[in-house]
Design an enzyme around this catalytic site. Sequence first.
Site, PDB file in Angstrom:
ATOM      1  N   SER A 235      -3.621  -1.883  -1.206  1.00 33.26           N
ATOM      2  CA  SER A 235      -3.099  -2.789  -0.185  1.00 33.26           C
ATOM      3  C   SER A 235      -2.103  -2.163   0.786  1.00 33.26           C
ATOM      4  O   SER A 235      -1.732  -2.799   1.775  1.00 33.26           O
ATOM      5  CB  SER A 235      -2.454  -4.017  -0.848  1.00 33.26           C
ATOM      6  OG  SER A 235      -1.315  -3.657  -1.602  1.00 33.26           O
ATOM      7  N   LYS A 280       4.210 -11.301  -1.147  1.00 36.25           N
ATOM      8  CA  LYS A 280       4.623 -10.158  -0.321  1.00 36.25           C
ATOM      9  C   LYS A 280       5.462 -10.609   0.867  1.00 36.25           C
ATOM     10  O   LYS A 280       6.349  -9.879   1.318  1.00 36.25           O
ATOM     11  CB  LYS A 280       3.388  -9.373   0.122  1.00 36.25           C
ATOM     12  CG  LYS A 280       2.711  -8.668  -1.046  1.00 36.25           C
ATOM     13  CD  LYS A 280       1.556  -7.805  -0.633  1.00 36.25           C
ATOM     14  CE  LYS A 280       0.990  -7.064  -1.854  1.00 36.25           C
ATOM     15  NZ  LYS A 280      -0.106  -6.146  -1.503  1.00 36.25           N
TER      16      LYS A 280
END
Length: 341
Positions: A235, A280
């Site tokens: 990611s 996140k």
Amino acid sequence: MSRSRLIQTLAIMTILAIAISFIPLPYYISTPGKATVLAPMVEVEGTQDNQEGSFMLTTVRMGPANPFNYLFAQFQNYTNIYPEEQIRRDDQTDEEYEFYQLNLMEGSQEAAIQVAYENAGKPFEVEYNGIYVVSVVEGMGAEGVLEVADRIVKIDGNSFASSQEFIDYVEGMQAGDTIEVEFQRDGKTVTDTLELQTFENNPGKVGLGISLVDDKEIDPDPDVTILSEDIGGPSAGLMFSLQIYDMLTEGDLTKGYAIAGTGEIAVNGKVGPIGGIGQKIVAADNAKAEIFLAPNEEGAADSNYSVAVETAKDIGTDMKVVPVDTFEDALEFLQSLEERS
């Protein structure tokens, strides 16, 4: 109760609490991780970090559940509980899982380098070495022959330019067909014949029962080194590509801002979705990020970007969430920013 009896009772309760904490549950728990500045992690030969701001990768914390953290997770915002089978297969060992995650990160870094150098107009070469085995399914044709970290170099005498080409080749066959696999292990080359079988959880699909990642090497000029330590998964690809590009080109792409983000990067520059986007956003806000780059998924209603926007609103952050579908989208946005005075 006497003092000695009280101490004895407390000691027993402490031992029981510790023992309970080691009882595994069939779940994984994820929580917001951290946002890490990339500049100290990336070294490009002959360049220096001239950023007034920063690019940051964002992570989630993921770990097995026990009775204590499972109960605690019920009452925490942005803490997710996943059934174990959603995170890893029942027969997947710790070694296989770690190897898989680290290879995903390595592949993401290689794609990030390729995208950054190509957009910066810098030379690089790609050498394809084969396909790494990252897991083996019990009861399938590869069991007992192939192992994690084996490198497959040929199938039926054919070399492939990617794991996808290998998958396409096998999908054209039927259960019971055999293929000759040439692979390398511990510096030795081994050839064996394996039988294709039907997957128990997908009767319409045949294969050897292995998961694969590409084994390739990027040789860029100037040389680049990424010190990602033990961070796993793909990611961080987008943010690595931006950090490397900024070091290869003149000026300061950050324009003095703290810029976080996420997204898997493909070699064609396309930014793919990731898991844990809400967590996140929380991690980036905790690190005082001012801008967050989120995968847009071409405007899908449930895209990473849409979830990121909802999360940002929910936690009341002033951080600007920016949708990106490609590396070029991110670059165009950053180049349009005004320099912070």
